[in-house]
Design a protein around this motif. Structure first.
Motif, mmCIF file in Angstrom:
data_model
loop_
_atom_site.group_PDB
_atom_site.id
_atom_site.type_symbol
_atom_site.label_atom_id
_atom_site.label_comp_id
_atom_site.label_asym_id
_atom_site.label_seq_id
_atom_site.Cartn_x
_atom_site.Cartn_y
_atom_site.Cartn_z
ATOM 1 N N GLN A 9 0.682 -1.223 0.056
ATOM 2 C CA GLN A 9 0.025 0.122 -0.016
ATOM 3 C C GLN A 9 0.629 1.291 -0.166
ATOM 4 O OE1 GLN A 9 -1.930 -1.658 3.662
ATOM 5 N NE2 GLN A 9 -3.926 -0.594 2.577
ATOM 6 N N LEU A 10 0.688 2.182 -1.008
ATOM 7 C CA LEU A 10 1.432 3.554 -0.931
ATOM 8 C C LEU A 10 0.262 4.604 -0.806
ATOM 9 C CD1 LEU A 10 3.172 1.713 -2.564
ATOM 10 C CD2 LEU A 10 4.026 3.804 -3.877
ATOM 11 N N GLU A 11 0.373 5.422 0.094
ATOM 12 C CA GLU A 11 -0.627 6.363 0.546
ATOM 13 C C GLU A 11 0.075 7.802 0.469
ATOM 14 O OE1 GLU A 11 -1.708 5.827 4.524
ATOM 15 O OE2 GLU A 11 -2.604 3.536 4.450
ATOM 16 N N ASP A 12 -0.463 8.408 -0.628
ATOM 17 C CA ASP A 12 0.063 9.872 -1.096
ATOM 18 C C ASP A 12 1.762 10.075 -1.014
ATOM 19 O OD1 ASP A 12 -0.602 12.448 -1.721
ATOM 20 O OD2 ASP A 12 -0.681 13.319 0.307
ATOM 21 N N LEU A 33 -1.461 3.807 -4.179
ATOM 22 C CA LEU A 33 -1.488 2.466 -4.941
ATOM 23 C C LEU A 33 -1.591 1.223 -3.950
ATOM 24 C CD1 LEU A 33 -1.088 0.655 -7.535
ATOM 25 C CD2 LEU A 33 1.557 0.760 -6.861
ATOM 26 N N GLU A 34 -2.388 0.307 -4.218
ATOM 27 C CA GLU A 34 -2.650 -0.859 -3.564
ATOM 28 C C GLU A 34 -2.305 -2.084 -4.680
ATOM 29 O OE1 GLU A 34 -6.448 -1.448 -1.689
ATOM 30 O OE2 GLU A 34 -6.117 0.170 -0.109
ATOM 31 N N GLN A 229 -2.198 6.674 -13.026
ATOM 32 C CA GLN A 229 -3.661 6.605 -13.900
ATOM 33 C C GLN A 229 -3.962 5.245 -14.370
ATOM 34 O OE1 GLN A 229 -3.383 9.761 -16.538
ATOM 35 N NE2 GLN A 229 -2.325 11.186 -15.172
ATOM 36 N N SER A 230 -5.089 4.980 -14.329
ATOM 37 C CA SER A 230 -5.462 3.794 -15.218
ATOM 38 C C SER A 230 -5.243 3.844 -16.723
ATOM 39 C CB SER A 230 -7.089 3.504 -14.766
ATOM 40 O OG SER A 230 -7.288 3.289 -13.252
#
Length: 231
Positions: A9-12, A33-34, A229-230
């Motif tokens: 998990q990446l948070e900001d 990101l997860e 981004q997707s």
């Protein structure tokens, strides 16, 4: 039942490079990101977009300027350098565009190098047999005593993949792993990564410029202007 916790998990997460008297360069501007356990993920984007920087942060080779990186719920940003080195040796396998094999060592010796630093005696004692099985798995069972200079580019990169897996990490990170290979060798390596993700169960995150390699992954994200981004 509660949903299983993501492996990564990446948070900001931000990464800013600063020098005295120079305007700071913001490479990553808040990445979240997860990545689920057993997933395969490709990260693509233009040159200079920060893909390798992001992979180095995930691999604990660099520290973020801000935000948090969690692995199995553990906040990696709270660990000191010694703790990070031990974590990286045990939990993360790294493959780069350049194989970084030791030219004076045999294939088997190169694969076993990461085991020298592990305190886990069971893991270390079982490493030679595990190395032979993995090298056989990637088609290099007859090359154990060869040195890197006696191998093709694709063979050297396969050795690098086995070396990255020898300590049985949960996460395999690959930074442009096919970038220095010809088309045939790149195809073979891409197939190998997919098979290892499926058969060994290692979670796979690949940074690549190759549309062919990205298409083999289960999910693709684009890094643009410092954000994911997707596709």
């Amino acid at each position: 039942m509660p949903a299983a916790e993501p492996l990564l998990q990446l948070e900001d997460v931000t990464r800013r490079f600063e020098s005295p008297g120079v305007t700071p360069v913001i490479v990553l501007g808040g990445v979240s990101l997860e990545v689920e356990r057993g997933e395969s993920l490709a990260i693509v984007g233009p040159s200079g977009s920060g893909k390798s920087t992001l992979l180095h942060l995930i691999g604990t080779l660099d520290r973020p300027t801000g935000g948090h990186i969690r692995f199995g719920g553990q906040d990696l940003t709270a660990l000191n350098e010694r703790e990070l080195a031990a974590f990286r040796n045990r939990q993360i396998g790294l493959v780069f565009q350049a194989h970084h094999l030791l030219p004076q060592c045999t294939v088997l010796e190169n694969v076993l190098v990461p085991t020298l630093a592990t305190p886990n005696e069971v893991l270390r004692d079982g490493a030679p047999g595990r190395a032979r099985r993995l090298l056989e798995r990637v088609g290099l069972g007859a090359r154990l005593e060869h040195r890197p200079g006696q191998l093709s580019g694709g063979e050297r990169q396969r050795v690098a993949v086995v070396r990255a897996l020898i300590n049985e990490p949960q996460l395999l990170l690959a930074d442009e792993p096919t970038g220095a290979l010809d088309h045939a060798a790149a195809e073979q390596l891409g197939q190998l990564l997919v098979e290892l993700n499926r058969d060994v169960g290692v979670t796979l995150v690949v940074v690549t410029h190759s549309p062919q390699l990205a298409a083999r992954m289960g999910r693709t994200l684009v890094l643009r202007d410092g954000r994911l981004q997707s596709q």
